[in-house]
Design a protein around this motif. Structure first.
Motif, PDB file in Angstrom:
ATOM      1  N   UNK A   1       8.210   1.712  -2.278  1.00  0.00           N
ATOM      2  CA  UNK A   1       7.594   1.953  -0.973  1.00  0.00           C
ATOM      3  C   UNK A   1       6.082   1.740  -1.024  1.00  0.00           C
ATOM      4  N   UNK A   2       5.459   2.031  -2.149  1.00  0.00           N
ATOM      5  CA  UNK A   2       4.020   1.864  -2.272  1.00  0.00           C
ATOM      6  C   UNK A   2       3.644   0.470  -2.800  1.00  0.00           C
ATOM      7  N   UNK A   3       4.613  -0.369  -3.034  1.00  0.00           N
ATOM      8  CA  UNK A   3       4.346  -1.738  -3.466  1.00  0.00           C
ATOM      9  C   UNK A   3       3.958  -1.862  -4.911  1.00  0.00           C
ATOM     10  N   UNK A   4       4.212  -0.849  -5.693  1.00  0.00           N
ATOM     11  CA  UNK A   4       3.876  -0.906  -7.113  1.00  0.00           C
ATOM     12  C   UNK A   4       4.820  -1.852  -7.831  1.00  0.00           C
ATOM     13  N   UNK A   5       6.083  -1.852  -7.398  1.00  0.00           N
ATOM     14  CA  UNK A   5       7.083  -2.741  -7.984  1.00  0.00           C
ATOM     15  C   UNK A   5       7.859  -3.405  -6.861  1.00  0.00           C
ATOM     16  N   UNK A   6       8.613  -4.396  -7.239  1.00  0.00           N
ATOM     17  CA  UNK A   6       9.563  -5.059  -6.346  1.00  0.00           C
ATOM     18  C   UNK A   6      10.891  -5.152  -7.079  1.00  0.00           C
ATOM     19  N   UNK A   7      11.965  -5.530  -6.364  1.00  0.00           N
ATOM     20  CA  UNK A   7      13.250  -5.673  -7.061  1.00  0.00           C
ATOM     21  C   UNK A   7      13.231  -6.709  -8.184  1.00  0.00           C
ATOM     22  N   UNK A   8      12.240  -7.591  -8.181  1.00  0.00           N
ATOM     23  CA  UNK A   8      12.191  -8.639  -9.199  1.00  0.00           C
ATOM     24  C   UNK A   8      11.181  -8.340 -10.303  1.00  0.00           C
ATOM     25  N   UNK A   9      10.565  -7.178 -10.288  1.00  0.00           N
ATOM     26  CA  UNK A   9       9.543  -6.833 -11.284  1.00  0.00           C
ATOM     27  C   UNK A   9      10.181  -6.710 -12.657  1.00  0.00           C
ATOM     28  N   UNK A  10       9.466  -7.275 -13.662  1.00  0.00           N
ATOM     29  CA  UNK A  10       9.887  -7.136 -15.053  1.00  0.00           C
ATOM     30  C   UNK A  10       8.650  -6.940 -15.919  1.00  0.00           C
ATOM     31  N   UNK A  11       8.830  -6.235 -17.032  1.00  0.00           N
ATOM     32  CA  UNK A  11       7.743  -6.085 -18.001  1.00  0.00           C
ATOM     33  C   UNK A  11       8.335  -5.607 -19.314  1.00  0.00           C
ATOM     34  N   UNK A  12       7.580  -5.856 -20.424  1.00  0.00           N
ATOM     35  CA  UNK A  12       8.081  -5.444 -21.734  1.00  0.00           C
ATOM     36  C   UNK A  12       8.122  -3.926 -21.847  1.00  0.00           C
ATOM     37  N   UNK A  13       9.127  -3.450 -22.505  1.00  0.00           N
ATOM     38  CA  UNK A  13       9.318  -2.001 -22.646  1.00  0.00           C
ATOM     39  C   UNK A  13       9.452  -1.670 -24.123  1.00  0.00           C
ATOM     40  N   UNK A  14       8.560  -0.775 -24.589  1.00  0.00           N
ATOM     41  CA  UNK A  14       8.610  -0.338 -25.991  1.00  0.00           C
ATOM     42  C   UNK A  14       9.679   0.725 -26.147  1.00  0.00           C
ATOM     43  N   UNK A  15       9.913   1.022 -27.419  1.00  0.00           N
ATOM     44  CA  UNK A  15      10.939   2.036 -27.691  1.00  0.00           C
ATOM     45  C   UNK A  15      10.424   3.457 -27.438  1.00  0.00           C
ATOM     46  N   UNK A  16       9.136   3.688 -27.578  1.00  0.00           N
ATOM     47  CA  UNK A  16       8.547   5.027 -27.402  1.00  0.00           C
ATOM     48  C   UNK A  16       7.223   4.907 -26.664  1.00  0.00           C
ATOM     49  N   UNK A  17       6.755   6.046 -26.166  1.00  0.00           N
ATOM     50  CA  UNK A  17       5.460   6.156 -25.526  1.00  0.00           C
ATOM     51  C   UNK A  17       4.979   7.589 -25.730  1.00  0.00           C
ATOM     52  N   UNK A  18       3.664   7.754 -25.975  1.00  0.00           N
ATOM     53  CA  UNK A  18       3.083   9.064 -26.249  1.00  0.00           C
ATOM     54  C   UNK A  18       2.149   9.434 -25.106  1.00  0.00           C
ATOM     55  N   UNK A  19       2.376  10.659 -24.570  1.00  0.00           N
ATOM     56  CA  UNK A  19       1.500  11.187 -23.536  1.00  0.00           C
ATOM     57  C   UNK A  19       1.225  12.651 -23.850  1.00  0.00           C
ATOM     58  N   UNK A  20      -0.052  12.981 -23.957  1.00  0.00           N
ATOM     59  CA  UNK A  20      -0.450  14.354 -24.252  1.00  0.00           C
ATOM     60  C   UNK A  20       0.059  14.839 -25.580  1.00  0.00           C
ATOM     61  N   UNK A  21       0.173  13.935 -26.517  1.00  0.00           N
ATOM     62  CA  UNK A  21       0.648  14.307 -27.834  1.00  0.00           C
ATOM     63  C   UNK A  21       2.149  14.440 -27.937  1.00  0.00           C
ATOM     64  N   UNK A  22       2.849  14.115 -26.899  1.00  0.00           N
ATOM     65  CA  UNK A  22       4.312  14.209 -26.896  1.00  0.00           C
ATOM     66  C   UNK A  22       4.882  12.795 -26.868  1.00  0.00           C
ATOM     67  N   UNK A  23       5.841  12.552 -27.746  1.00  0.00           N
ATOM     68  CA  UNK A  23       6.477  11.229 -27.841  1.00  0.00           C
ATOM     69  C   UNK A  23       7.740  11.205 -26.992  1.00  0.00           C
ATOM     70  N   UNK A  24       7.823  10.198 -26.134  1.00  0.00           N
ATOM     71  CA  UNK A  24       8.992  10.028 -25.280  1.00  0.00           C
ATOM     72  C   UNK A  24       9.722   8.777 -25.732  1.00  0.00           C
ATOM     73  N   UNK A  25      11.044   8.864 -25.941  1.00  0.00           N
ATOM     74  CA  UNK A  25      11.853   7.778 -26.483  1.00  0.00           C
ATOM     75  C   UNK A  25      12.948   7.360 -25.490  1.00  0.00           C
ATOM     76  N   UNK A  26      13.466   6.189 -25.710  1.00  0.00           N
ATOM     77  CA  UNK A  26      14.619   5.714 -24.935  1.00  0.00           C
ATOM     78  C   UNK A  26      15.890   5.856 -25.755  1.00  0.00           C
TER      79      UNK A  26
END
Length: 738
Positions: free
Chosen positions: A464-489
């Motif tokens: 709704x805010x136009x940040x993405x579209x149905x065709x948006x793609x980007x590389x995705x890592x296995x993990x991401x760290x925010x505030x010292x906390x690791x988030x995994x897939x």
């Protein structure tokens, strides 16, 4: 020689001359008119020819009267000597007369040997002379002694005056009594009538029939049936303990409780004895007949109602239950108690005292008729509710100690067609339940950390805010760290480029966090509220939890990673189901609701207030999001099946999302995890939204949530005869586009 007679008609012997019988000897004092006249009253005759002049002649000159000799009283046939009185012996006859020249003739009587003289009064013809004792005659020259007239008796009261006086007094008495009676009957009537009235009054409550709770087709989910209540008059109960022992087996109430209720006491704040107390409510008619057959003093029964739940545990967590006094205690019975209960009536009447405790004919009586309660017509479909509960119970039984919740919402009305909880209970017998928590409605009180099902909100806001579209793609890592906390897939992308449908299919935490960073915390927080999180839906259930959102100014470093993927967020299953119904309804939020209309006692129908609505997404973005979410139930590639493949419904396009979250109770995190699946079908034009949540202390809820959804959605589509999506297949999604 015998003396010469003064009467020329008599000879010396006293016989009358010229009489044929004159020569016969006569007994002295008998025979002849003269003798008869001698016995006339007062010893005298009417004078003939005398007149007034003769009466004025001296007595000495009256001898010339030719009848005078006949008036002389002879004594023994001998004439008395002039001027002398001869004594009369005791044997002489009373009434004999003697005369004297110039003197007064008299009669000498002998009474008790004492002579008595009766004077003659020539001047007084009417009044008899008083009797005088026999005494020597006074000389002629002696003046006449005045005759005393007898004293008149004192004059008595006039009887007519006494009669009039008595009449007046009687009339005055009756008038005063009449005035007093009128005064009592008109002026003092209320005071005297009300003075003892409280002691003669009996009050019987007339319960108002409670309204029914109906499903959307008018079938009763809970309604009242005729029953009896048993009551006691403590003033008439002879032996309360013996009475209680007889009633206890029939009523199922302890003897001590019944005996205490029958104890004699007065009404609060008064001296009036209590004459009515309930012993039991909702007693079956057959049991009431047995009680009446005992013929216990002071015990009686009266018409009552009993709440009946035909389905037993059908929608029990929604409906709730009532007390014996027909007051709502939980569920919709408590929420809408003032609508369902109605207004009780009351009958107050005069009764006799003692053993004659019966209504007094013509006595005080006042009846206030009860006003029946209104009925609630719900949006719930009883058949769908039954199958939803059955499926949920079967799936949760696979996970030990689990708690489940399921909600089915109709699109676009927002009506709740089914809302089930597991475990449940029998609303007809609410006391027989394992735990009080089993009576809770899990859909509105089960506060969870929604987990990945929250990602649909994040992707919808980004679209709704136009940040993405149905065709948006980007590389995705296995993990991401925010505030010292690791988030995994759970399905690592290994840095490959992923599509938005692929991120949804494999529930990528890393890709979602990166999209949320582009959206920003403020806009994400705004869309959370638009989708209905952080506040109660107002569906109609009492005790509904509002959930909790973390304001942007309170975000920590780790919140940038946890909030977008559904952590650090508290929500209920119903709130999340309503958010997905917004996506299904072309981006318009519709407040979920349970009550369709209210039906009055007179049959008048009043529709429920219109639900709150607001626009959240555009129809195009909502349709795009639904299409991307179909990948969750369709992708089955070389990297493995999508997380929601088990939720696919054969013949229908289904869009949805899986989730794994946490449960919070009293603000504290509980062990285990909450597995969930929320989806809509047919995805191309959604008709229904189904949400399933299963919590288990040992985990594994996610393994049963998707299969439960599949069964529930499949039955719902078939039940309402929704055509399958045979000609309109789901698109093919590329998870890792080249």
């Amino acid at each position: 020689m015998p003396p010469r007679s003064d009467d020329p008609r008599r000879d010396a012997t006293g016989s009358r001359r010229g009489s044929s019988r004159g020569s016969e000897p006569r007994e002295p004092g008998l025979g002849g008119i003269s003798d008869a006249r001698a016995y006339t009253p007062r010893g005298r005759t009417v004078r003939e020819g005398g007149g007034a002049e003769q009466r004025r002649t001296p007595r000495s000159n009256r001898s010339g009267d030719p009848f005078r000799p006949a008036l002389q009283v002879l004594d023994g046939g001998r004439a008395g000597r002039a001027g002398t009185r001869e004594p009369v012996t005791d044997g002489a006859r009373s009434g004999r007369r003697s005369t004297a020249a110039g003197g007064r003739a008299g009669v000498v009587r002998t009474v008790s040997s004492r002579p008595v003289r009766e004077p003659f009064d020539d001047d007084d013809e009417d009044a008899p002379p008083p009797r005088r004792r026999s005494q020597p005659r006074r000389p002629a020259a002696q003046p006449r002694r005045p005759v005393r007239k007898p004293r008149r008796p004192p004059r008595l009261g006039d009887p007519r005056r006494r009669l009039r006086l008595g009449t007046v007094l009687a009339l005055a008495l009756f008038a005063s009594i009449g005035v007093r009676l009128v005064y009592l009957q008109t002026v003092d009537t209320p005071a005297y009538a009300d003075g003892g009235l409280p002691n003669r009054l009996a009050v019987v409550e007339l319960p108002a029939p409670r309204g029914a709770i109906l499903d959307r087709g008018g079938e009763p989910l809970a309604h009242s049936v005729e029953a009896r209540y048993v009551f006691a008059d403590p003033t008439r109960v002879k032996d309360r303990f013996a009475t209680a022992r007889l009633l206890s087996p029939l009523l199922g109430v302890p003897v001590s409780d019944l005996a205490e209720k029958m104890r004699k006491r007065t009404l609060p704040g008064t001296d009036t004895p209590l004459q009515f107390v309930y012993l039991a409510r909702g007693v079956e008619i057959g049991t009431a007949k047995k009680i009446m057959a005992l013929d216990l003093a002071g015990i009686n029964v009266h018409r009552d109602e009993r709440r009946e739940v035909p389905g037993g545990d059908l929608a029990a967590n929604l409906i709730g239950f009532v007390s014996q006094d027909m007051n709502g205690l939980e569920g919709l019975e408590a929420k809408y108690d003032d609508v369902l209960r109605g207004q009780a009536g009351k009958r107050t009447y005069e009764v006799g005292l003692g053993d004659l405790a019966a209504p007094i004919p013509g006595g005080y009586s006042r009846t206030t008729q009860p006003q029946p309660g209104s009925s609630l017509k719900l949006t719930v479909d009883r058949d769908l509710q039954f199958m939803t509960q059955r499926i949920l119970a079967k799936q949760t039984a696979k996970v030990k100690g689990s708690v489940g919740a399921a909600v089915i919402i109709e699109v676009p009305s927002g009506e709740v067609l089914a809302q089930a909880s597991q475990p449940t209970y029998d609303a007809a017998n609410p006391t027989k339940v394992g735990s009080p928590a089993d009576r809770d409605d899990a859909a509105t009180t089960f506060v969870v950390d929604p987990g990945s099902i929250h990602k649909a909100i994040t992707y919808g806001a980004a679209l709704q805010e136009g940040v993405i579209t149905p065709d948006t793609t980007f590389p995705v890592a296995n993990t991401i760290v925010r505030g010292g906390v690791t988030f995994r897939d759970t399905h690592p992308a290994d840095g490959r480029t992923m599509s938005i449908p692929g991120m949804l299919a494999y529930s990528s935490n890393v890709g979602t966090i990166e999209i949320a960073e582009k959206l920003g915390k403020d806009r994400l927080f705004d869309y959370q509220k638009r989708f209905g999180l952080g506040q109660a839906t107002g569906e109609g259930m009492p005790g509904e939890a509002a959930g909790r959102l973390l304001p942007p100014d309170q975000w920590s470093g780790s919140a940038y990673g946890s909030v977008p993927i559904g952590h650090s967020v508290d929500a209920t299953p119903l709130q999340m189901a309503a958010a997905y119904a917004t996506i299904a309804n072309n981006g318009t939020y519709v407040q979920p609701h349970l009550v369709k209309e209210t039906i009055g006692a007179d049959g008048k129908r009043s529709p429920a207030a219109a639900p709150t609505t607001r626009s959240v997404l555009s129809p195009a973005n909502a349709a795009a999001l639904r299409q991307m979410m179909e990948a969750v139930t369709t992708v089955d590639g070389p990297d493995g099946p999508a997380t929601g493949l088990a939720a696919a419904v054969p013949g229908y396009r289904v869009a949805g999302k899986t989730g794994t979250g946490l449960r919070y109770d009293g603000g504290k995190q509980q062990p285990g995890e909450v597995g969930s699946f929320i989806g809509m079908a047919p995805a191309e034009s959604p008709r229904y939204v189904v949400a399933v949540f299963v919590w288990s202390p040992g985990g594994g809820g996610g393994a049963v949530a998707a299969p439960a959804f599949r069964e529930m959605m499949g039955f719902t589509l078939r039940h309402y005869r929704v055509p399958p999506s045979l000609t309109n297949k789901s698109p093919k999604f590329e998870v890792f586009p080249r």
